[in-house]
Design a protein around this motif. Sequence first.
Motif, short mmCIF file in Angstrom:
data_model
loop_
_atom_site.label_atom_id
_atom_site.label_comp_id
_atom_site.label_asym_id
_atom_site.label_seq_id
_atom_site.Cartn_x
_atom_site.Cartn_y
_atom_site.Cartn_z
N ASP A 121 4.94 3.68 2.99
CA ASP A 121 4.47 2.54 2.41
C ASP A 121 4.25 1.31 3.21
N LEU A 122 3.44 0.49 3.23
CA LEU A 122 3.02 -0.54 4.02
C LEU A 122 3.12 -1.81 3.15
N THR A 123 4.17 -2.78 3.42
CA THR A 123 4.29 -3.87 2.56
C THR A 123 3.86 -5.07 3.57
N LEU A 124 3.27 -5.97 3.09
CA LEU A 124 2.88 -7.39 3.74
C LEU A 124 3.16 -8.61 2.80
N VAL A 125 3.79 -9.52 3.58
CA VAL A 125 4.23 -10.67 2.79
C VAL A 125 3.15 -11.83 3.61
N SER A 126 2.65 -12.54 2.75
CA SER A 126 1.64 -13.59 2.98
C SER A 126 2.07 -14.70 3.93
N ARG A 127 1.30 -15.21 4.55
CA ARG A 127 1.53 -16.49 5.66
C ARG A 127 1.53 -17.43 4.49
N LEU B 213 -3.07 -6.07 11.25
CA LEU B 213 -2.50 -6.94 10.22
C LEU B 213 -1.39 -7.94 10.66
N VAL B 214 -0.85 -7.44 11.81
CA VAL B 214 0.37 -8.44 12.22
C VAL B 214 0.07 -9.95 12.44
N GLY B 215 -1.05 -10.30 13.00
CA GLY B 215 -1.43 -11.68 13.28
C GLY B 215 -1.66 -12.44 11.95
N SER B 216 -1.85 -11.67 11.00
CA SER B 216 -2.45 -12.48 9.62
C SER B 216 -1.23 -12.34 8.37
N TRP B 217 0.08 -11.84 8.64
CA TRP B 217 1.06 -11.55 7.86
C TRP B 217 2.27 -12.03 8.41
N TYR C 291 0.88 -1.20 0.02
CA TYR C 291 -0.01 0.11 0.12
C TYR C 291 0.90 1.33 -0.11
N ALA C 292 0.83 2.05 -1.11
CA ALA C 292 1.71 3.07 -1.06
C ALA C 292 1.16 4.36 -0.44
N GLY C 293 1.75 5.34 0.23
CA GLY C 293 1.55 6.28 0.66
C GLY C 293 0.37 6.49 1.89
N VAL C 294 0.72 5.31 2.74
CA VAL C 294 -0.45 5.23 3.79
C VAL C 294 -0.30 6.36 4.91
N PRO C 295 -1.48 7.36 4.96
CA PRO C 295 -1.36 8.30 6.01
C PRO C 295 -0.99 7.79 7.48
N VAL D 118 11.12 -2.89 9.33
CA VAL D 118 10.38 -4.27 9.50
C VAL D 118 9.81 -4.32 10.97
N VAL D 119 8.54 -4.14 11.03
CA VAL D 119 7.99 -4.31 12.43
C VAL D 119 7.61 -5.61 12.76
N GLN D 120 7.79 -6.73 11.94
CA GLN D 120 7.59 -8.26 12.14
C GLN D 120 8.15 -8.91 11.23
N ASP D 121 8.70 -9.84 11.42
CA ASP D 121 9.22 -11.11 10.15
C ASP D 121 9.41 -12.23 10.97
N GLN D 122 8.47 -13.18 10.56
CA GLN D 122 8.26 -14.60 11.13
C GLN D 122 9.34 -15.37 10.45
N ASN D 123 9.64 -15.08 9.37
CA ASN D 123 10.39 -16.12 8.31
C ASN D 123 11.99 -15.62 8.46
N ALA D 124 12.34 -14.77 9.23
CA ALA D 124 13.88 -14.33 9.34
C ALA D 124 14.69 -15.44 10.04
N ALA D 125 15.92 -15.17 9.95
CA ALA D 125 16.60 -16.41 10.82
C ALA D 125 16.71 -16.07 12.35
#
Length: 102
Positions: A96-102, A52-56, A37-41, A65-72
């Motif tokens: 910009d808000l970027t989300l990576v799927s589960r 969103l953090v519980g779903s991504w 999502y670009a340009g989120v106020p 990076v405010v959450q990354d479950q796949n990082a080492a």
Amino acid sequence: SAVITTEWGTAVTVKPATASGGVPAAGKPAQYFVVTYAGVPSDVCQKLVPTLVGSWEKVTVGTTVVQDQNAAAAVQYDPSLLAASCGGSSGSTAVDLTLVSR
């Protein structure tokens, strides 16, 4: 192709991705996707990210990076990072808000 826009008029993009949010290698099927999502106020960001953090797997606000479950070394969601990463309390800085799927 369809164009998706946010309520505030900026672009939403959806792309195939790797678990880290990167581009899959040529010829390799993508097992994840990334939504940006670009340009989120700022005020929207601060309300939206906690929902969103519980779903991504990975949530990035701007360059933070405010959450990354796949990082080492997994990055657990830390609400204290949210105000600064969402552009502060002024409500005027878009990120910009970027989300990576589960």
